[in-house]
Design a protein around this motif. Structure first.
Motif, PDB file in Angstrom:
ATOM      1  N   LEU A 266      -4.827   8.466 -14.128  1.00 50.65           N
ATOM      2  CA  LEU A 266      -4.672   7.355 -14.641  1.00 50.65           C
ATOM      3  C   LEU A 266      -4.546   6.114 -13.640  1.00 50.65           C
ATOM      4  N   GLY A 267      -4.278   6.703 -12.380  1.00 48.43           N
ATOM      5  CA  GLY A 267      -4.021   5.329 -11.647  1.00 48.43           C
ATOM      6  C   GLY A 267      -5.220   4.722 -10.933  1.00 48.43           C
ATOM      7  N   THR A 268      -5.140   3.406 -10.662  1.00 49.45           N
ATOM      8  CA  THR A 268      -6.271   2.743 -10.037  1.00 49.45           C
ATOM      9  C   THR A 268      -6.335   3.460  -8.506  1.00 49.45           C
ATOM     10  N   PRO A 269      -7.749   3.098  -8.025  1.00 46.81           N
ATOM     11  CA  PRO A 269      -7.927   3.570  -6.328  1.00 46.81           C
ATOM     12  C   PRO A 269      -6.888   3.309  -5.706  1.00 46.81           C
ATOM     13  N   GLU A 270      -6.456   2.032  -5.978  1.00 48.44           N
ATOM     14  CA  GLU A 270      -5.396   1.603  -4.966  1.00 48.44           C
ATOM     15  C   GLU A 270      -4.193   2.158  -5.081  1.00 48.44           C
ATOM     16  N   GLN A 271      -3.759   2.637  -6.426  1.00 49.32           N
ATOM     17  CA  GLN A 271      -2.493   3.218  -6.482  1.00 49.32           C
ATOM     18  C   GLN A 271      -2.629   4.846  -5.948  1.00 49.32           C
ATOM     19  N   ARG A 272      -3.697   5.351  -6.294  1.00 55.13           N
ATOM     20  CA  ARG A 272      -3.921   6.628  -5.827  1.00 55.13           C
ATOM     21  C   ARG A 272      -3.937   6.717  -4.232  1.00 55.13           C
ATOM     22  N   ALA A 273      -4.511   5.777  -3.713  1.00 54.74           N
ATOM     23  CA  ALA A 273      -4.612   5.755  -2.043  1.00 54.74           C
ATOM     24  C   ALA A 273      -3.191   5.447  -1.641  1.00 54.74           C
ATOM     25  N   GLU A 274      -2.258   4.705  -2.318  1.00 49.86           N
ATOM     26  CA  GLU A 274      -0.919   4.481  -1.922  1.00 49.86           C
ATOM     27  C   GLU A 274      -0.152   5.453  -2.065  1.00 49.86           C
TER      28      GLU A 274
END
Length: 404
Positions: free
Chosen positions: A102-110
């Motif tokens: 579900l996470g955005t690319p930014e959230q996954r990378a963070e």
């Protein structure tokens, strides 16, 4: 389907078993559960740094090993054998897949790299205390019952002053029986947004340092499964992913099926550990001048337990390959763990009933897991209903007596 394990998978099992044999005995387990975290932080960091355990099923681009659910199931079978208290289940089995889905690319990378290296632990908090229902294991999680819903009950989310466009939300409500919720650095909170007319379930990210967040460790039946109550009083939160009609309940159900396969393997490990300790005991305990393990009645009971454990293990391994079979495999494994743990106490005789003996640890684990992820009959009933064995399936469950 090739049922044989690869050399790498066998190595994961062997290495982890050797490490836990040295550092995860009953004495270490009892000491770990009495710490503030509810587990041994030093051992957890060692498992993360040396074995990469929390990142086994995390994609390589985020610092994980990029393995499948099979490797994670094998690892959890060994942690189950040792009854190891650790954030592995809450972090790697429940939270990480939801962030990935579900996470955005930014959230996954963070978040995912920190989960993979063990520096960040996470927990899934669902209102109502029904983890099994939220994950779609014992009921259709699209129903509102498990999450509260409406104007009252559950956890409510409303946009912050910026209207939610910048990711700002506020959460109000509470969740009970949150696995590792008292120590996790990040909470994934299921909450209702949109008010009563357009209520929908979304997942939010809440930092452990957030204002308005209160966490209380609960007294649990199984100390190796620390549970907490999460209270949110207008706590700031970020939406996981985007509010664009994403099927959050579907992602929870998919995660539940995969988690059920891993949980089944862990329960099999616990059952196998109890059986191994019992076999060792009956070889040493003597009565009437001979080891009690030499009596035919004892041999028959142990043989029945062995068959039950191996059947549950086969089901768990299959579910790791086909997650759709996860709930049924979990039901079989939980039942095996309960029966084997009960027989272990009986075959240990008087010493098995004492709190000082490790046999009761397996009984508590079996009972607590069934309360948290079952019960067994509901797992089977829901799986049978979804398969249409009892008739047509609706949003409220199977319609009895209707032919499919």
């Amino acid at each position: 389907m090739d049922a044989a394990f690869t050399a790498e998978q066998d190595e994961i099992r062997r290495t982890l078993r050797d490490l836990l044999t040295k550092h995860g005995g009953p004495g270490e387990v009892r000491a770990a559960v009495r710490t503030t975290e509810g587990h041994d932080p030093a051992l957890w960091h060692r498992l993360a740094l040396e074995l990469g355990l929390p990142g086994l099923a995390v994609a390589e681009e985020y610092g994980g090993a990029g393995c499948t659910a099979t490797e994670l199931a094998l690892a959890c079978e060994e942690t189950g054998r040792a009854l190891l208290p650790s954030p592995l289940l809450a972090t790697a089995v429940l939270a990480a897949p939801l962030i990935t889905a579900l996470g955005t690319p930014e959230q996954r990378a963070e978040l995912l790299p920190r989960i993979a290296d063990g520096t960040l632990t996470a927990a899934l908090a669902v209102p109502g205390g029904s983890m099994a229902a939220a994950l779609g294991l014992t009921a259709d999680n699209r129903a509102a019952a498990w999450a509260g819903g409406g104007r009252a009950g559950g956890i409510q989310a409303h946009p912050d002053g910026d209207g939610g466009g910048g990711g700002g939300w506020r959460l109000y409500g509470e969740a009970d029986r949150v696995l590792d919720g008292h120590s996790a650095g990040l909470l994934l909170v299921a909450a209702h947004a949109g008010g009563y007319p357009r209520s929908r379930t979304l997942l939010f990210l809440v930092s452990a340092e957030s204002e308005g967040l209160a966490r209380t460790r609960l007294t649990s039946m199984d100390e190796t499964r620390p549970l907490a109550r999460i209270e949110l009083r207008d706590a700031p939160a970020r939406l996981l992913g985007a509010d664009d009609g994403t099927d959050v309940c579907g992602a929870l159900a998919d995660t539940g099926s995969r988690a059920a396969a891993v949980l089944a393997a862990e329960a099999v490990g616990a059952a196998a550990g109890a059986l191994e300790r019992t076999v060792a005991y009956v070889k040493e305990r003597e009565q009437f001048g001979r080891a009690i393990g030499s009596f035919q009645a004892v041999k028959h009971r142990l043989a029945d337990l062995y068959v039950r454990v191996e059947a549950a293990r086969s089901a768990a391994y299959y579910a790791a390959w086909d997650p759709a079979a996860g709930p049924l495999a979990l039901a079989q494994a939980l039942e095996a763990a309960r029966i084997v743990a009960g027989e272990a106490v009986q075959l240990h005789g008087g010493i098995g009933f004492t709190w000082e003996h490790e046999a009761h640890l397996y009984v508590k684990r079996a009972a607590a897991d069934e309360l948290l992820f079952g019960p067994v009959h509901r797992l089977r009933d829901h799986a049978a209903g979804r398969a249409g064995l009892f008739g047509a399936v609706t949003a409220d469950g199977p319609v009895r007596g209707v032919a499919v």
